[in-house]
Design a protein around this motif. Structure first.
Motif, short mmCIF file in Angstrom:
data_model
loop_
_atom_site.label_atom_id
_atom_site.label_comp_id
_atom_site.label_asym_id
_atom_site.label_seq_id
_atom_site.Cartn_x
_atom_site.Cartn_y
_atom_site.Cartn_z
N UNK A 22 44.49 41.72 43.79
CA UNK A 22 43.97 40.95 42.65
C UNK A 22 42.62 41.54 42.26
N UNK A 23 42.53 42.02 41.03
CA UNK A 23 41.33 42.70 40.55
C UNK A 23 40.89 42.05 39.24
N UNK A 24 39.60 41.66 39.16
CA UNK A 24 39.15 41.15 37.88
C UNK A 24 37.93 40.27 37.98
N UNK A 25 37.63 39.59 36.87
CA UNK A 25 36.49 38.68 36.80
C UNK A 25 36.88 37.36 37.46
N UNK A 26 35.93 36.41 37.57
CA UNK A 26 36.23 35.17 38.30
C UNK A 26 37.49 34.44 37.81
N UNK A 27 37.69 34.34 36.51
CA UNK A 27 38.86 33.62 36.02
C UNK A 27 40.16 34.35 36.36
N UNK A 28 40.15 35.67 36.25
CA UNK A 28 41.34 36.46 36.58
C UNK A 28 41.68 36.31 38.05
N UNK A 29 40.66 36.40 38.90
CA UNK A 29 40.88 36.29 40.34
C UNK A 29 41.33 34.89 40.72
N UNK A 30 40.74 33.89 40.09
CA UNK A 30 41.12 32.50 40.37
C UNK A 30 42.60 32.27 40.09
N UNK A 31 43.07 32.73 38.94
CA UNK A 31 44.48 32.57 38.60
C UNK A 31 45.37 33.38 39.54
N UNK A 32 44.97 34.62 39.82
CA UNK A 32 45.77 35.47 40.70
C UNK A 32 45.90 34.90 42.09
N UNK A 74 32.91 38.69 47.52
CA UNK A 74 33.16 37.53 48.39
C UNK A 74 32.36 36.31 47.93
N UNK A 75 31.20 36.53 47.34
CA UNK A 75 30.42 35.41 46.82
C UNK A 75 31.17 34.71 45.68
N UNK A 76 31.82 35.50 44.82
CA UNK A 76 32.61 34.92 43.73
C UNK A 76 33.72 34.04 44.30
#
Length: 338
Positions: free
Chosen positions: A291-301, A330-332
């Protein structure tokens, strides 16, 4: 086992898988400092455990003396569980592993996990150098697990005793990338961790095998599956995909049979691989396992990953070149847990 369809990742523990990466131009000493710093941060951010993986003859991975490094990380932290993801048991005498982990548990009581794998974690020549003989076969893995359990028991059946180790309650996990360890973990009623981060195709079949054949034990009354996933998170999609080129280059070097130190990110990765190589790397690092991306992308993934695998826990590998970017990734995730 209850379904976790309606769970979000906030209710599923997140853990860390660290390969102690050696960056290009750096050295193992710096790698160990980076790993300790990461462990201190993820402990503060609420991650559940910090595991290290045994590999040998790999220029970009410093965790070959896994038990020693576990002690280093446990000594640099206060509460987080620390363990092996995993110890490749056919490489070792079971008594030695029992003594090493008995020592770790005695030094850091209630914080040590022993994850076990049956692959060599290296090439055949290095496996020979480790074992001096290849008579020790991965097919003997179930017997070795039984030996370890006996060494840790309060009343071992052998005259050979693990001191320290005897009578200690050290959680044993079985690790796998296929169905073999899934079936063994089910048969023995042990927790199971699946390496989805590099074997995504086998994930659901192995987890189904584990859950369908699970037998309750003194350790567990129902299955407990932790599933691995690669996550590279950044504040923008563009930066996350740029950072991910380090991981892609690492898999490319393995495919070419020329493992290297972890390389810095690059702007134009299509210039360094062929179409065939790209397809092979993306097969291992596909959207299911990486899973690669910004916070929203990672959250959904991550939410989709948990729903698909019904994971009881997720262990996250992040092969990121720059330490500040690795910490930020990891902070995200920690911010999402809140």
């Amino acid at each position: 086992m209850s379904s976790i369809k309606h769970k979000t990742f906030q209710s599923v523990p997140l853990s860390v898988l660290d390969l102690a990466p050696i960056n290009e131009g750096s050295n193992p000493k710096q790698s160990f400092q980076n790993s300790a710093e990461l462990a201190q941060h993820v402990e503060k951010w609420g991650f559940n455990r910090f595991w290290l993986a045994e590999h040998h003859n790999m220029p970009g991975i410093a965790s070959s003396a896994t038990s020693v490094l576990i002690g280093h990380i446990a000594g640099a932290t206060n509460r987080i569980r620390v363990g092996s993801g995993g110890i490749m048991l056919p490489n070792h005498a079971t008594l030695v592993i029992a003594e090493q982990f008995g020592t770790l548990e005695s030094l850091y009581p209630g914080r040590i996990d022993l994850g076990l794998g049956r692959a060599p974690g290296t090439d055949q020549a290095t496996a020979y150098a480790l074992r001096r003989t290849l008579n020790s076969s991965p097919e003997e893995f179930p017997m070795q697990v039984n030996e370890l359990e006996d060494y840790f028991s309060e009343k071992p059946i052998t005259h050979v005793r693990a001191v320290p180790g005897e009578g200690l309650q050290i959680p044993i996990w079985l690790l796998g990338s296929s169905g073999f360890s899934a079936q063994l973990a089910a048969q023995k009623g042990l927790p199971f961790s699946f390496a989805s981060h590099f074997a995504p195709k086998n994930t659901i079949p192995a987890l189904n095998l584990y859950r369908d054949h699970f037998k309750s034990s003194e350790t567990l009354d129902k299955p407990y599956a932790m599933v691995g996933v690669n996550v590279i998170a950044a504040d923008t999609n563009e930066r996350a995909h740029w950072l991910a080129t380090s991981h892609q280059q690492q898999f490319l070097s393995l495919r070419r049979g020329e493992p290297t130190q972890l390389k810095p990110p690059i702007d134009h990765i299509d210039e360094v691989w062929s179409a065939e190589e790209r397809a092979a790397v993306e097969k291992s690092l596909n959207a299911r396992s990486t899973i690669v991306g910004d916070p929203e992308t990672v959250k959904k993934g991550l939410q989709d990953f948990i729903e698909e695998t019904r994971a009881d826990e997720v262990i996250i590998n992040s092969q990121i070149f720059h330490q500040k970017d690795r910490l930020r990734s990891y902070e995200i995730l920690a911010e999402m847990m809140e």
